[in-house]
Motif scaffolding. Sequence first.
Motif, mmCIF file in Angstrom:
data_model
loop_
_atom_site.group_PDB
_atom_site.id
_atom_site.type_symbol
_atom_site.label_atom_id
_atom_site.label_comp_id
_atom_site.label_asym_id
_atom_site.label_seq_id
_atom_site.Cartn_x
_atom_site.Cartn_y
_atom_site.Cartn_z
ATOM 1 N N LEU A 1 0.803 -1.226 0.000
ATOM 2 C CA LEU A 1 0.000 0.000 0.000
ATOM 3 C C LEU A 1 0.836 1.276 0.000
ATOM 4 N N SER A 2 2.132 1.148 0.217
ATOM 5 C CA SER A 2 2.973 2.342 0.364
ATOM 6 C C SER A 2 2.943 3.232 -0.876
ATOM 7 N N LYS A 3 2.691 2.647 -2.040
ATOM 8 C CA LYS A 3 2.661 3.431 -3.267
ATOM 9 C C LYS A 3 1.529 4.450 -3.281
ATOM 10 N N TYR A 4 0.520 4.231 -2.425
ATOM 11 C CA TYR A 4 -0.628 5.135 -2.399
ATOM 12 C C TYR A 4 -0.473 6.274 -1.389
ATOM 13 N N CYS A 5 0.636 6.258 -0.647
ATOM 14 C CA CYS A 5 0.816 7.275 0.398
ATOM 15 C C CYS A 5 0.921 8.684 -0.183
ATOM 16 N N ASP A 6 1.447 8.796 -1.385
ATOM 17 C CA ASP A 6 1.606 10.114 -1.998
ATOM 18 C C ASP A 6 0.412 10.509 -2.855
ATOM 19 N N THR A 7 -0.591 9.611 -2.909
ATOM 20 C CA THR A 7 -1.795 9.905 -3.692
ATOM 21 C C THR A 7 -2.746 10.735 -2.861
ATOM 22 N N ASP A 8 -3.322 11.759 -3.448
ATOM 23 C CA ASP A 8 -4.289 12.590 -2.717
ATOM 24 C C ASP A 8 -5.617 11.863 -2.664
ATOM 25 N N THR A 9 -5.830 11.121 -1.582
ATOM 26 C CA THR A 9 -7.052 10.333 -1.451
ATOM 27 C C THR A 9 -8.165 11.109 -0.782
ATOM 28 N N SER A 10 -7.907 12.324 -0.368
ATOM 29 C CA SER A 10 -8.923 13.069 0.373
ATOM 30 C C SER A 10 -9.554 14.176 -0.453
ATOM 31 N N ASN A 11 -9.261 14.190 -1.790
ATOM 32 C CA ASN A 11 -9.761 15.297 -2.586
ATOM 33 C C ASN A 11 -11.266 15.292 -2.777
ATOM 34 N N GLN A 12 -11.917 14.198 -2.353
ATOM 35 C CA GLN A 12 -13.372 14.176 -2.435
ATOM 36 C C GLN A 12 -13.995 14.995 -1.303
ATOM 37 N N TYR A 13 -13.199 15.354 -0.312
ATOM 38 C CA TYR A 13 -13.696 16.144 0.814
ATOM 39 C C TYR A 13 -12.973 17.489 0.889
ATOM 40 N N SER A 14 -13.665 18.475 1.415
ATOM 41 C CA SER A 14 -13.027 19.761 1.682
ATOM 42 C C SER A 14 -12.060 19.608 2.844
ATOM 43 N N SER A 15 -11.199 20.585 3.021
ATOM 44 C CA SER A 15 -10.237 20.548 4.123
ATOM 45 C C SER A 15 -10.951 20.447 5.465
ATOM 46 N N LEU A 16 -12.062 21.150 5.603
ATOM 47 C CA LEU A 16 -12.824 21.134 6.861
ATOM 48 C C LEU A 16 -13.326 19.739 7.184
ATOM 49 N N ILE A 17 -13.919 19.068 6.220
ATOM 50 C CA ILE A 17 -14.478 17.736 6.468
ATOM 51 C C ILE A 17 -13.364 16.708 6.629
ATOM 52 N N HIS A 18 -12.280 16.894 5.894
ATOM 53 C CA HIS A 18 -11.123 16.010 6.063
ATOM 54 C C HIS A 18 -10.620 16.069 7.511
ATOM 55 N N GLN A 19 -10.475 17.277 8.048
ATOM 56 C CA GLN A 19 -10.036 17.444 9.442
ATOM 57 C C GLN A 19 -11.047 16.841 10.410
ATOM 58 N N THR A 20 -12.318 17.029 10.112
ATOM 59 C CA THR A 20 -13.374 16.502 10.977
ATOM 60 C C THR A 20 -13.331 14.982 11.042
ATOM 61 N N LEU A 21 -13.184 14.337 9.887
ATOM 62 C CA LEU A 21 -13.132 12.873 9.847
ATOM 63 C C LEU A 21 -11.912 12.340 10.596
ATOM 64 N N LEU A 22 -10.777 12.976 10.391
ATOM 65 C CA LEU A 22 -9.565 12.547 11.097
ATOM 66 C C LEU A 22 -9.749 12.672 12.606
ATOM 67 N N TYR A 23 -10.395 13.757 13.039
ATOM 68 C CA TYR A 23 -10.611 13.951 14.476
ATOM 69 C C TYR A 23 -11.542 12.866 15.029
ATOM 70 N N ILE A 24 -12.598 12.545 14.284
ATOM 71 C CA ILE A 24 -13.511 11.481 14.715
ATOM 72 C C ILE A 24 -12.762 10.161 14.833
ATOM 73 N N HIS A 25 -11.949 9.843 13.853
ATOM 74 C CA HIS A 25 -11.239 8.562 13.840
ATOM 75 C C HIS A 25 -10.238 8.452 14.985
ATOM 76 N N GLU A 26 -9.703 9.576 15.429
ATOM 77 C CA GLU A 26 -8.723 9.562 16.512
ATOM 78 C C GLU A 26 -9.375 9.612 17.894
ATOM 79 N N HIS A 27 -10.595 10.162 17.970
ATOM 80 C CA HIS A 27 -11.212 10.400 19.282
ATOM 81 C C HIS A 27 -12.584 9.744 19.451
ATOM 82 N N PHE A 28 -12.926 8.781 18.600
ATOM 83 C CA PHE A 28 -14.259 8.185 18.643
ATOM 84 C C PHE A 28 -14.579 7.511 19.974
#
Length: 232
Positions: free
Chosen positions: A114-141
């Motif tokens: 999977l390392s080849k996908y680390c440089d791929t922008d996989t979050s472009n389907q979300y805005s920066s705000l929602i990207h941050q929100t999802l990451l926060y949920i995943h870390e603090h659920f």
Amino acid sequence: MNVLLVDDEPLELEQMEYLIKNMFPLWKFYKAADACQAITINQNHKINIAFLDINLPGRSGLEFGEELRAQNKDVDIIMVTAYQSFDYAQQSIRIGVLDYLTKPIIESELYKVLSKYCDTDTSNQYSSLIHQTLLYIHEHFAEKLSLSDVAREVHTNHTYLSRKFHEEVGVSFSEYLIDYRIQAAKRYLTNNPNWNISDVAENSGFNSQHYFSTLFRKIEGITPKEYREKGK
């Protein structure tokens, strides 16, 4: 990034999703037990990566892989097998398989693939705000978490966040959080057999065992205990 996991063993599917989510928490996962289910998923979603078990009921993973490639020429196919075979290797080359993984899946080998996908922008389907929100949920659920708490952490108004979240993710904040917690609980039930149901509930972010068990049964159709027994 849409990921298709195909295996007739439910625990293998859960384990694979769990390991990949640790590395790419925003990827979307679709799981199938055989080629027929997988074909339906592929028809309804643009699959970017497919992990296919070679030994499937009915059509083999290689046979399905060939059909998948014909329908989706851009998909990255990774075969999962309990053993290596020259015949399998030949067929894999013909359909353009990207890589192999051998069961039981070793975490370091999966991450190497999977390392080849680390440089791929996989979050472009979300805005920066929602990207941050999802990451926060995943870390603090597992913590006590409300929309207002998260809005404060990502520096926005909770009403605005609620609307944007539903627009981009497709479900409400509370629905997403509950589903994420239930998925975590399923992993804990499987991977931590010494935990009692109360431990699972607490570590998944539910402050009441009764509420957790009731909600789990409503969503999954069986109790947490039955789910654990089913996985043995």
